[in-house]
Enzyme design. Structure first.
Site, PDB file in Angstrom:
ATOM      1  CB  CYS A   2      -0.788   0.054   1.191  1.00 30.46           C
ATOM      2  SG  CYS A   2      -0.125   0.629   2.832  1.00 30.46           S
ATOM      3  CB  CYS A  57      13.316  -9.842  12.580  1.00 27.59           C
ATOM      4  SG  CYS A  57      14.054 -11.091  11.420  1.00 27.59           S
TER       5      CYS A  57
HETATM    6 FE    FE Z   1       0.403  -1.715   3.732  1.00 21.85          FE
END
Ligand code: FE
Length: 128
Positions: free
Chosen positions: A46, A115
């Site tokens: 996104c 991580c």
């Molecule tokens: Fe996203």
């Protein structure tokens, strides 16, 4: 087309498995593991800003590692009990994509080790 179908079309199979199904890339395989250019790492799905190169460090684990997020509002933490181990999963707060996990064995100043899968990230270089 549903949102999920759009994601499937836009992402590679590896990206889809990691971001949308919670898989993990093989260690030392990701393109950002040893990547130290200046800039920020955004959600590959996104585009939300997630991590800054200023917090990136070499954890030796084979995955891109950061000691902090850019904005805590942009990353959601969720308890994960898969494999009968308690870990804290990191997700993009905007689209819900899986990023990786956060551990408490990181360096100062935060002591955190985010991580993160390279496949979940899109690097944006700093403008010079
Ligand atoms: Fe996203």
């Amino acid at each position: 087309m549903s949102q999920e179908e759009e994601y499937k079309k836009k992402l590679s199979p590896e990206q889809y498995n990691i971001c949308r199904l919670g898989a993990t890339e093989s260690p030392f395989s990701g393109k950002y593991n040893k990547h130290y250019e200046k800039g920020h790492y955004d959600c590959v799905v996104c585009g939300q800003e997630l991590f800054s190169s200023t917090t990136k460090f070499d954890s030796g684990t084979g995955w891109p590692s950061f000691h902090d997020v850019m904005n805590s509002k942009n990353v959601t933490k969720k308890d994960d009990y898969s494999y009968n181990v308690h870990r804290v999963e990191a997700l993009c707060s905007k689209c819900g994509s899986h990023l990786g996990h956060v551990f408490d064995d990181g360096p100062k100043p935060t002591g955190n080790r985010w991580c993160i899968n390279s496949a979940s990230l899109e690097f944006v270089p700093e403008k010079t």
